[in-house]
Design a protein around this motif. Structure first.
Motif, mmCIF file in Angstrom:
data_model
loop_
_atom_site.group_PDB
_atom_site.id
_atom_site.type_symbol
_atom_site.label_atom_id
_atom_site.label_comp_id
_atom_site.label_asym_id
_atom_site.label_seq_id
_atom_site.Cartn_x
_atom_site.Cartn_y
_atom_site.Cartn_z
ATOM 1 N N THR A 394 72.352 14.797 96.896
ATOM 2 C CA THR A 394 73.618 15.229 97.488
ATOM 3 C C THR A 394 74.810 14.347 97.104
ATOM 4 O OG1 THR A 394 73.072 13.972 99.498
ATOM 5 C CG2 THR A 394 72.491 16.316 99.464
ATOM 6 N N ASP A 396 77.501 12.466 94.774
ATOM 7 C CA ASP A 396 78.067 12.715 93.451
ATOM 8 C C ASP A 396 77.923 11.473 92.577
ATOM 9 O OD1 ASP A 396 80.057 10.925 94.239
ATOM 10 O OD2 ASP A 396 81.485 12.493 94.770
ATOM 11 N N ALA A 397 78.290 11.598 91.326
ATOM 12 C CA ALA A 397 78.119 10.502 90.369
ATOM 13 C C ALA A 397 78.909 9.269 90.787
ATOM 14 C CB ALA A 397 78.547 10.955 88.974
ATOM 15 N N HIS A 398 80.060 9.473 91.438
ATOM 16 C CA HIS A 398 80.889 8.345 91.857
ATOM 17 C C HIS A 398 80.159 7.504 92.910
ATOM 18 C CE1 HIS A 398 84.665 6.210 92.542
ATOM 19 N NE2 HIS A 398 84.459 6.344 93.838
ATOM 20 N N GLN A 400 76.922 7.505 93.532
ATOM 21 C CA GLN A 400 75.727 6.922 92.921
ATOM 22 C C GLN A 400 76.067 5.638 92.172
ATOM 23 O OE1 GLN A 400 73.774 9.839 90.473
ATOM 24 N NE2 GLN A 400 73.112 11.093 92.214
#
Length: 598
Positions: A394, A396-398, A400
């Protein structure tokens, strides 16, 4: 192939009613019955009644192969997804100029982990239970709370690693992450310690591909050798300090203390096998150091002189970049290393947490139990894995990226607290008896704690006052080192003054009571300190007597032991350390967000 590493039959014929084996007493502190029995490993079994003596080199190697596991697994698990990302970032950003941090961490790793080997083998209980029993609920929650926070975030980074690794092969995360979660639970919940350890050994064997990966990067020997010399590339600023703390945090993490002690207990390793457990630890440290250096070198030399130098984003981008600049094979090898590291790390970190839950709530917590026999232990593991997987899917890449960068630095900042409790336990004579720390071990441990505190202090100063120069920070380190030196000398002098008296008092108190070994123990004690004619034992004889005493010492039931009393000064010092570390954690989070957002 499985073999039984049993002791060769003696040529001496036992007398009437005399046992052919020498049983070793179980620690009375042990609370889970699955923790008592034969040593069962991936490569064989050693009987609980085996006296531990081995004549030939081959017999010792076979015994080591059976006992090997906790040290090797915890060290290779140290090179988890966050570790791979951190070492790759260090190489991509600073080349090989931070290699010296790995060299300096070797003694730190051994000193910290050797202490938990002794605690586990001698007491028969996990790290969390010892803290709760010896220092009370307040300090127990104080220590375990840190562990749960960092472990929860670390588990998320492991699944992020799985996602990024398999994304390199075109597998989306909504497939890779659930598959990894199911695989991890299936291996742990199989109800067989041996099968679990064999699975981990297979993953560890795969880790050997870091060597051809590093060779494909065409490393330069002169640059690598120069990296052993301590240096601060670009000047000592907050970004570099955060990087150094992250390397420390991923190499020496608090979860390792809890995992290895509990795994030693779960494997049923006892004091007579400690020397083999130490050898297992040394092997693991060698493997993790070589692996970390290989990952750092791969990123350093492939990205050198390219547009990606200094442009780290995440481990997945490193794999793609290596494939672009070093060839497809290099990218594939890095992705496999990342996947392998993520699975090992998730397994070990998850177990460290559920072992601790079992210790805290005094429930069954052993891989020897079947699923139906210890449902809460396996349910806890499933919930942890499930939550980490959901967060990964759930986020987002930011988010993570923030978690991956921040969790290693958090571990480094919180490590002094974990090490302080470790040292206190290893100086607790009612618990460890003749296995307590020596003055030398305490000095080394004290230096480790103080250096980590100085690093976090420097990060705090550099964050609050970004205009500080490298020279000013250097003077700060020098002042801190002087304070630590003066305090250390005073502590050593006090310890030397009291150590011998404390040892004699502890031994005398123990040996003037009847015990499970038979005979009048006060007379046995006199025989260990002097000859029948009253003359003193030689150094060699005293060493042999101490070794004999160590072999048969096991921790009494913890409930029967008086708790150590904290002086007002020690309690104030611990509370001050706690308050400062909370501030340092906040600053690490702030600095991580600043660096990630530019």
């Amino acid at each position: 192939m499985t073999f039984h590493a049993t002791r060769p039959a003696s040529s001496r014929v036992p007398g009437p009613g005399e046992s052919t084996t020498t049983p070793e007493p179980a620690a009375a502190a042990t609370v889970d019955t699955a923790h008592v029995g034969d040593i069962v490993g991936a490569l064989g079994t050693i009987s609980r009644h085996d006296p531990g003596r081995r004549g030939s080199l081959g017999q010792r190697i076979r015994a080591l192969l059976v006992i090997m596991g906790p040290g090797l697994i915890v060290m290779v698990g140290d090179n988890d997804a966050g570790g791979v990302a951190t070492y790759a970032q260090a190489g991509q950003t600073y080349g090989m100029k931070l290699l010296w941090t790995l060299a300096l961490l070797i003694p730190v790793l051994y000193v910290n982990q050797e202490m938990v080997v002794r605690l586990g083998a001698v007491t028969g209980v996990g790290h969390a239970r010892l803290i709760f029993q010896r220092f009370g609920r307040f300090w127990g929650m104080f220590s375990v709370g840190d562990l749960f926070l960092v472990n929860a975030l670390t588990l998320v980074t492991e699944f992020i690693g799985v996602s990024q690794a398999l994304d390199h092969f075109g597998i989306p995360q909504y497939i890779s992450v659930p598959l990894a979660a199911v695989l991890l639970f299936a291996v742990v919940a199989g109800g067989s310690f041996r099968r679990w350890e064999r699975f981990l050994f297979a993953l560890i064997a795969l880790n050997v591909i870091v060597l051809p990966m590093a060779l494909l990067a065409h490393p330069k020997l002169d640059e690598t050798a120069a990296g052993i010399v301590p240096q601060f590339p670009g000047g000592l600023d907050s970004a570099l300090l955060l990087m150094i703390i992250a390397v420390v945090g991923t190499t020496v993490a608090p979860w390792q203390l809890f995992f290895q002690q509990s795994n030693v207990v779960d494997k049923r390793i006892t004091p007579r096998w400690i020397r083999y457990a130490r050898a297992d630890l040394r092997i693991g440290i060698a493997v993790v150091t070589v692996g970390a250096a290989a990952i750092m070198a791969t990123a350093a030399f492939v990205f050198q002189g390219t547009g990606l130098s200094g442009g780290f984003t995440d481990a997945g981008a490193v794999a793609d970049g290596l494939g672009q600049h070093g060839g497809p094979t290099l990218g594939v090898l890095f992705a496999i290393v990342l996947l392998d590291a993520s699975l090992i790390g998730a397994n070990a970190v998850g177990l460290a947490t559920t072992y601790t839950l079992g210790d805290t709530f005094e429930r069954r917590h052993s891989l020897h139990w079947k699923l139906r026999e210890a449902p809460l232990f396996y349910l806890g593991y499933a919930v942890l894995i499930g939550i980490a997987a959901v967060i990964t899917l759930t986020a987002d890449a930011h988010v993570q990226g923030l978690i991956t960068q921040g969790v290693q630095a958090l571990a480094g900042v919180l490590l002094p607290s974990a090490t302080v409790f470790l040292v206190l336990l290893c100086n607790d004579r009612p618990v460890l008896g003749p296995w307590v720390n020596t003055t030398r071990q305490n000095v080394v441990a004290g230096v480790i704690v103080w250096v980590l505190v100085l690093l976090s202090l420097a990060l705090t100063a550099a964050t609050f006052f970004p205009g500080l120069t490298a020279v000013q920070l250097g003077w700060g380190f020098a002042a801190g080192a002087f304070v630590g030196l003066v305090g250390g000398v005073l502590i050593v002098l006090h310890a030397q003054y009291t150590e011998q008296a404390a040892r004699i008092e502890a031994f005398t108190a123990r040996h003037t009571k009847s015990d499970a070994y038979g005979g009048t123990t006060s007379e046995a004690w006199l025989m260990q300190v002097q000859h029948p004619d009253g003359s003193s034992l030689s150094r060699t004889e005293r060493k042999a007597a101490l070794e004999q005493d160590r072999t048969r010492w096991r921790t009494p039931a913890l409930d029967t032991l008086p708790r150590p009393q904290f002086s007002a000064l020690r309690k104030a010092g611990l509370l001050t350390l706690r308050g400062y570390l909370l501030l340092a954690v906040i600053l690490v989070i702030v600095k991580t967000v600043q660096l990630y957002t530019g």
